[in-house]
Design a protein around this motif. Structure first.
Motif, mmCIF file in Angstrom:
data_model
loop_
_atom_site.group_PDB
_atom_site.id
_atom_site.type_symbol
_atom_site.label_atom_id
_atom_site.label_comp_id
_atom_site.label_asym_id
_atom_site.label_seq_id
_atom_site.Cartn_x
_atom_site.Cartn_y
_atom_site.Cartn_z
ATOM 1 N N UNK A 1 -6.844 -1.423 4.240
ATOM 2 C CA UNK A 1 -7.656 0.323 4.770
ATOM 3 C C UNK A 1 -8.412 0.226 5.209
ATOM 4 N N UNK A 2 -8.960 -1.089 5.978
ATOM 5 C CA UNK A 2 -10.378 -1.385 6.188
ATOM 6 C C UNK A 2 -10.335 -1.955 7.444
ATOM 7 N N UNK A 3 -8.873 -1.821 7.616
ATOM 8 C CA UNK A 3 -8.092 -2.498 9.083
ATOM 9 C C UNK A 3 -8.555 -4.617 9.025
ATOM 10 N N UNK B 1 0.869 -1.400 -0.183
ATOM 11 C CA UNK B 1 0.055 0.101 -0.151
ATOM 12 C C UNK B 1 1.060 1.107 0.333
ATOM 13 N N UNK B 2 1.964 1.349 -0.365
ATOM 14 C CA UNK B 2 2.754 1.778 0.088
ATOM 15 C C UNK B 2 3.385 2.936 -1.763
ATOM 16 N N UNK B 3 3.472 3.971 -2.044
ATOM 17 C CA UNK B 3 3.545 4.521 -3.668
ATOM 18 C C UNK B 3 5.165 5.372 -3.505
ATOM 19 N N UNK C 1 1.991 -0.731 7.749
ATOM 20 C CA UNK C 1 0.371 0.058 8.308
ATOM 21 C C UNK C 1 -0.495 0.464 6.659
ATOM 22 N N UNK C 2 -1.503 0.554 6.829
ATOM 23 C CA UNK C 2 -1.573 1.550 4.533
ATOM 24 C C UNK C 2 -1.964 2.456 5.236
ATOM 25 N N UNK C 3 -2.139 3.276 7.054
ATOM 26 C CA UNK C 3 -2.152 4.963 6.470
ATOM 27 C C UNK C 3 -1.179 5.572 7.667
#
Length: 420
Positions: free
Chosen positions: A163-165, A18-20, A62-64
């Motif tokens: 992202x929804x956990x 989930x990283x860019x 972690x996505x965020x």
């Protein structure tokens, strides 16, 4: 490659999907690494200290929240024995650890999450029974007695934090892709056609993965739409004896909305004993992939990361996803065909270029280089699986896993390097 050596203990086969490129790591204090995770003794078996490690089989960012990660164990401490494996702690539950690098630059564990079946009961790492994802392995206890099976057992190898956990985990049995809620309770299990779990399916051919060489890596594209899984080695298609192209392995994509799959060929540099271990995304089509052998890096091991691109590669799914041998070329399976035959048929593998050679760059010491997370800005976090600090003595018993360069027990280590 930046020599900010982060020996973080073996927690992380980080499959951070989930990283860019825009990820900003400027505010994360990595300066205190290398640093070990807080391992204690899981058990002592005949004088062998088995640590509660193993958190290097898979991992994800972690996505965020920058500087936070999730890492996952495999099925637990084990050694080869007879026609299967000794599982040294039969009631071991594959576990996710959530940790962060805090403001002081130290590793801080936030919580542990044990994986559970749909009823909320902890699973084990015991093999699946026939029809549920069995690899044909027999599980033995440390004393050599035969153990049972677990319908929901998992030999987990990679993890994605959505992202929804929730979490997505792939493994070496089925191979399965399992969806877990934030508390580790199973929501869905996606397995090859013919394996009696769930309604959404992978192509039937993936059930012909080699034992202990299933879906070793998995990530999610940055847009959150697709899972991308890497098989560790050449599959036995149509059989072990006939799968002669030992540099061919497969990548599978799974559209989370539609369940549609695609397959791509990956050409390894090594051969049958080498592994494609982890995958992390750069974009929706470009990824970084591990290739490694089983040797310690400090004694000439192969530990490389390649930049690959799915664009331009052929989808080798074929027209019948129920076909147990998959697509064929001139009557032969893909694993039976030479690269010249595949190219002549117009089937092109994914493109690949070297991103980093860890042995040449860092003198990388560990054997099981199994985790990567792309942090953006051409920086990569890398991790090893410490096997709970034990290895096989060659006679079906555990011994302490010792790093030949330092003479110390192997423990998970994290590095950060710059890539090409």
């Amino acid at each position: 490659m930046k020599k900010i050596l982060l020996p973080i203990i073996a927690f992380i086969s980080l499959t951070a999907c989930n990283n860019d490129e825009s990820t900003d790591n400027q505010n994360i204090n990595y300066s205190k690494l290398p640093q070990e995770f807080p391992f204690s003794t899981l058990m002592n078996l005949n004088g062998v200290n088995i640590i509660n490690g193993g958190f290097g089989s898979g991992a994800t960012a972690h996505p965020t929240r920058k500087g936070e990660f999730y890492v996952i164990t495999d099925r637990g401490p084990n050694v080869a024995y007879s026609n299967g494996i000794k599982i040294l702690v039969p009631n071991f539950t594959p576990t996710i650890m959530h940790f962060k690098i805090n403001a002081d630059g130290n590793i801080e564990v936030i919580k542990y999450i044990k994986l559970k079946n749909p009823s909320g009961q902890p699973i084990t790492g015991l093999p699946n029974p026939v029809g549920m994802g069995s690899t044909g392995e027999t599980a033995y206890a440390a004393d050599g007695s035969v153990l049972g099976t677990d319908n929901y057992g998992l030999d987990s190898e990679s993890i994605v934090a959505a992202t929804d956990g929730t979490f997505w985990v792939s493994d070496e049995y089925g191979p399965h892709i399992v969806h877990y809620n934030a508390d580790g309770v199973e929501l869905e299990r996606i397995s090859p056609i013919g394996v009696n779990t769930g309604t959404r399916k992978l192509p039937a051919v993936f059930a012909k993965r080699r034992p202990n060489r299933g879906m070793e890596g998995m990530c999610m594209t940055p847009d959150g739409k697709m899972l991308v899984g890497t098989m560790q080695s050449t599959m036995y298609v149509p059989s072990k004896a006939l799968a002669t192209n030992t540099t061919l392995t497969r990548i599978v994509t799974f559209d989370l909305a539609t369940g549609q799959t695609k397959q791509y060929l990956y050409k390894q540099d090594g051969g049958a004993s080498d592994s494609v271990c982890d995958i992390t995304p750069i974009s929706n089509s470009e990824f970084l992939v591990i290739e490694r052998d089983g040797n310690f890096g400090s004694v000439g091991g192969l530990k490389k990361v390649y930049r690959i691109n799915l664009s331009g590669a052929s989808d080798v799914s074929g027209t019948d996803l129920t076909a147990v041998d998959g697509m064929k070329v001139n009557g032969k399976t893909l694993e039976q065909s030479t690269w010249a035959e595949l190219n002549a048929a117009g089937l092109m593998p994914v493109s690949k270029t070297l991103a980093v050679d860890l042995v040449a760059k860092l003198g990388y010491e560990h054997d099981k280089f199994e985790g990567i997370v792309y942090l953006g800005n051409n920086k990569l976090a890398i991790f090893n699986d410490d096997d709970f600090g034990v290895s096989d003595d060659g006679n079906g018993n555990p011994k302490t896993k010792i790093l030949p360069k330092t003479g110390k027990q192997d423990k998970g280590t994290m590095y950060i390097v710059d890539i090409q």
